[in-house]
Design a protein around this motif. Structure first.
Motif, PDB file in Angstrom:
ATOM      1  N   LEU A  87       1.041  -1.475  -0.089  1.00  0.00           N
ATOM      2  CA  LEU A  87      -0.220   0.124  -0.124  1.00  0.00           C
ATOM      3  C   LEU A  87       0.866   1.709   0.267  1.00  0.00           C
ATOM      4  O   LEU A  87       0.557   1.825   0.537  1.00  0.00           O
TER       5      LEU A  87
ATOM      6  N   ASP B 154       7.513   2.581   6.344  1.00  0.00           N
ATOM      7  CA  ASP B 154       7.496   0.956   6.362  1.00  0.00           C
ATOM      8  C   ASP B 154       8.109   0.308   8.149  1.00  0.00           C
ATOM      9  O   ASP B 154       9.122   0.413   8.717  1.00  0.00           O
TER      10      ASP B 154
ATOM     11  N   LEU C  60      14.094  10.865   7.151  1.00  0.00           N
ATOM     12  CA  LEU C  60      12.917  11.883   8.468  1.00  0.00           C
ATOM     13  C   LEU C  60      13.745  13.109   8.035  1.00  0.00           C
ATOM     14  O   LEU C  60      12.414  13.664   7.177  1.00  0.00           O
TER      15      LEU C  60
HETATM   16  N1  CAA Z   1       4.755  -0.630   6.461  1.00  0.00           N
HETATM   17  C1  CAA Z   1       4.517  -1.666   5.815  1.00  0.00           C
HETATM   18  N2  CAA Z   1       3.788  -2.771   5.647  1.00  0.00           N
HETATM   19  C2  CAA Z   1       2.455  -2.006   5.734  1.00  0.00           C
HETATM   20  C3  CAA Z   1       1.934  -0.965   6.264  1.00  0.00           C
HETATM   21  C4  CAA Z   1       3.109  -0.161   6.072  1.00  0.00           C
HETATM   22  N3  CAA Z   1       3.301   0.918   7.278  1.00  0.00           N
HETATM   23  N4  CAA Z   1       1.108  -0.357   5.952  1.00  0.00           N
HETATM   24  C5  CAA Z   1       0.558  -1.581   5.059  1.00  0.00           C
HETATM   25  N5  CAA Z   1       1.310  -2.210   4.691  1.00  0.00           N
HETATM   26  C6  CAA Z   1       1.536  -3.203   3.897  1.00  0.00           C
HETATM   27  C7  CAA Z   1       0.441  -4.846   5.277  1.00  0.00           C
HETATM   28  O1  CAA Z   1       1.504  -5.056   5.961  1.00  0.00           O
HETATM   29  C8  CAA Z   1      -0.192  -6.221   3.941  1.00  0.00           C
HETATM   30  O2  CAA Z   1       0.923  -7.025   3.585  1.00  0.00           O
HETATM   31  P1  CAA Z   1       1.085  -8.368   3.922  1.00  0.00           P
HETATM   32  O3  CAA Z   1       0.297  -8.775   2.371  1.00  0.00           O
HETATM   33  O4  CAA Z   1       2.358  -8.836   3.289  1.00  0.00           O
HETATM   34  O5  CAA Z   1       0.466  -8.911   4.678  1.00  0.00           O
HETATM   35  C9  CAA Z   1      -0.503  -5.002   2.947  1.00  0.00           C
HETATM   36  O6  CAA Z   1       0.338  -3.460   3.509  1.00  0.00           O
HETATM   37  C10 CAA Z   1      -2.170  -4.931   2.885  1.00  0.00           C
HETATM   38  O7  CAA Z   1      -2.222  -3.726   4.131  1.00  0.00           O
HETATM   39  P2  CAA Z   1      -3.101  -4.813   4.862  1.00  0.00           P
HETATM   40  O8  CAA Z   1      -3.515  -6.118   4.786  1.00  0.00           O
HETATM   41  O9  CAA Z   1      -3.173  -4.055   6.285  1.00  0.00           O
HETATM   42  O10 CAA Z   1      -4.653  -3.657   3.761  1.00  0.00           O
HETATM   43  P3  CAA Z   1      -6.543  -3.306   4.872  1.00  0.00           P
HETATM   44  O11 CAA Z   1      -6.930  -3.124   3.710  1.00  0.00           O
HETATM   45  O12 CAA Z   1      -6.975  -4.544   6.410  1.00  0.00           O
HETATM   46  O13 CAA Z   1      -5.956  -2.030   5.556  1.00  0.00           O
HETATM   47  C11 CAA Z   1      -4.351  -0.160   6.552  1.00  0.00           C
HETATM   48  C12 CAA Z   1      -5.067  -1.188   5.218  1.00  0.00           C
HETATM   49  C13 CAA Z   1      -5.309   0.327   7.190  1.00  0.00           C
HETATM   50  C14 CAA Z   1      -3.910   0.423   5.728  1.00  0.00           C
HETATM   51  C15 CAA Z   1      -3.845  -0.783   7.102  1.00  0.00           C
HETATM   52  O14 CAA Z   1      -2.627  -1.384   6.330  1.00  0.00           O
HETATM   53  C16 CAA Z   1      -2.678   0.255   8.502  1.00  0.00           C
HETATM   54  O15 CAA Z   1      -3.272   0.030   9.656  1.00  0.00           O
HETATM   55  N6  CAA Z   1      -1.837   0.322   8.242  1.00  0.00           N
HETATM   56  C17 CAA Z   1      -0.665   0.909   8.492  1.00  0.00           C
HETATM   57  C18 CAA Z   1      -1.206   2.215   8.843  1.00  0.00           C
HETATM   58  C19 CAA Z   1       0.500   3.300  10.225  1.00  0.00           C
HETATM   59  O16 CAA Z   1      -0.109   2.439  11.255  1.00  0.00           O
HETATM   60  N7  CAA Z   1       1.094   3.802   9.584  1.00  0.00           N
HETATM   61  C20 CAA Z   1       1.537   4.642   9.965  1.00  0.00           C
HETATM   62  C21 CAA Z   1       3.157   4.218   9.989  1.00  0.00           C
HETATM   63  S1  CAA Z   1       4.379   4.867  11.315  1.00  0.00           S
HETATM   64  C22 CAA Z   1       4.431   6.499  10.429  1.00  0.00           C
HETATM   65  O17 CAA Z   1       4.375   6.635   9.696  1.00  0.00           O
HETATM   66  C23 CAA Z   1       5.879   6.846  11.662  1.00  0.00           C
HETATM   67  C24 CAA Z   1       6.179   8.692  10.472  1.00  0.00           C
HETATM   68  O18 CAA Z   1       4.990   9.125  11.520  1.00  0.00           O
HETATM   69  C25 CAA Z   1       6.989   8.529   9.716  1.00  0.00           C
END
Ligand code: CAA
Length: 258
Positions: free
Chosen positions: A23, A64, A85
């Protein structure tokens, strides 16, 4: 297929995130490539405006998590993440305008990346959020700062403290995005807006961008002083002379960027 696609359309430079399997999670390698491509366009005299696009299903689902999950301690976090960052800072410091074309998820670092751009064109399916709290951390690339400035304290607090997301319509109503369009048009609409900006005199555009950012980044007094300096400075340019002459002669101005 590359994870970051780079192309041009006339005077518009387009960078597209292309990591559908995660994603568009923003790995260090992806962010380095995005920052490098945008920096290249910023220095390219043929380019006047830039678009940073995601895929229809996801602009970017954040930094990621697989690269962060084993970091132990603040020192380790700084060592591993500070260079990454700094890519958000570099993108926020580009001189030329940058438009985010957002569809689907703009979460965590994805929301922060869209907000580091100057304007956001959103599809009707776009969702914006800072869900870091849900994985035990907080935003690290501007989510507490830029979001608060964009939508105000109350909504920013709720988003940062509970992970509540804003759909495209609410994001539009709250001033986080410039426009909301059907999903099939989000990229073309962003390019259209970029082309409109690309037609304008480039020095005036860049000076105005810097002055608007001064309003956001500094206090009013400093911002007004920065605006005044930039305004006077434009009277050193040929485009100012051409623009005002063309107005008097009732013709379209021809911009040279000088
Ligand atoms: N990092 C790594 N992998 C990710 C990801 C992320 N941020 N978001 C999604 N993916 C991956 C999942 O692990 C999954 O991989 P697999 O198929 O290998 O299992 C794939 O993308 C599809 O994701 P989902 O199966 O979870 O898809 P969904 O439609 O059920 O949910 C979503 C979508 C709500 C976006 C969910 O993936 C999610 O909550 N993702 C994380 C969002 C998040 O917490 N982002 C913040 C990250 S921290 C950050 O960004 C710090 C900063 O300030 C710089």
């Amino acid at each position: 297929m590359s994870e970051v696609l780079v192309e041009t359309d006339g005077k518009v430079g387009i960078v597209t995130l292309n990591r559908p399997q995660s994603l568009n999670a923003l790995s260090i390698a992806v962010m380095d490539a995005v920052s490098e491509a945008l920096g290249g366009f910023d220095r390219d005299p043929e380019i006047r405006c830039m678009v940073l696009a995601g895929l229809p299903k996801s602009f970017a689902a954040g930094a990621d998590i697989s690269e962060m999950k084993n970091i132990d301690g603040a020192e380790g976090a700084e060592k591993m993440l500070s260079r990454n960052l700094s890519n958000w800072d570099k993108i926020g410091s580009l001189k030329k305008p940058l438009i985010a074309a957002v569809s689907g998820f703009a979460l965590g670092g994805g929301c922060e990346l869209a907000m580091a751009c100057d304007m956001i064109v959103a599809s009707e399916t776009a969702v914006f959020g800072q869900p870091e709290v849900l994985i035990g951390v907080m935003p690290g690339a501007g989510g507490t700062q830029r979001l608060t400035k964009a939508v105000g304290k109350a909504v920013s607090m709720e988003m940062n403290l509970t992970g509540r997301r804003l759909g495209a319509r609410e994001a539009l109503e709250r001033g986080l995005v410039n426009r909301m369009v059907p999903v099939e048009n989000y990229l073309s609409e962003a390019i259209k807006l970029a082309k409109l900006i690309a037609e304008q005199p480039p020095l005036a555009v860049q000076a105005a961008k810097a002055a608007v950012n001064a309003a956001v980044d500094r206090g009013l007094k400093d911002g007004l002083a920065a605006e005044r300096r930039a305004f006077y400075g434009l009277f050193d340019t040929q485009d100012q002379k051409e623009g005002m002459k063309a107005f008097a002669e009732k013709r379209k101005a021809v911009w040279t960027g000088k």
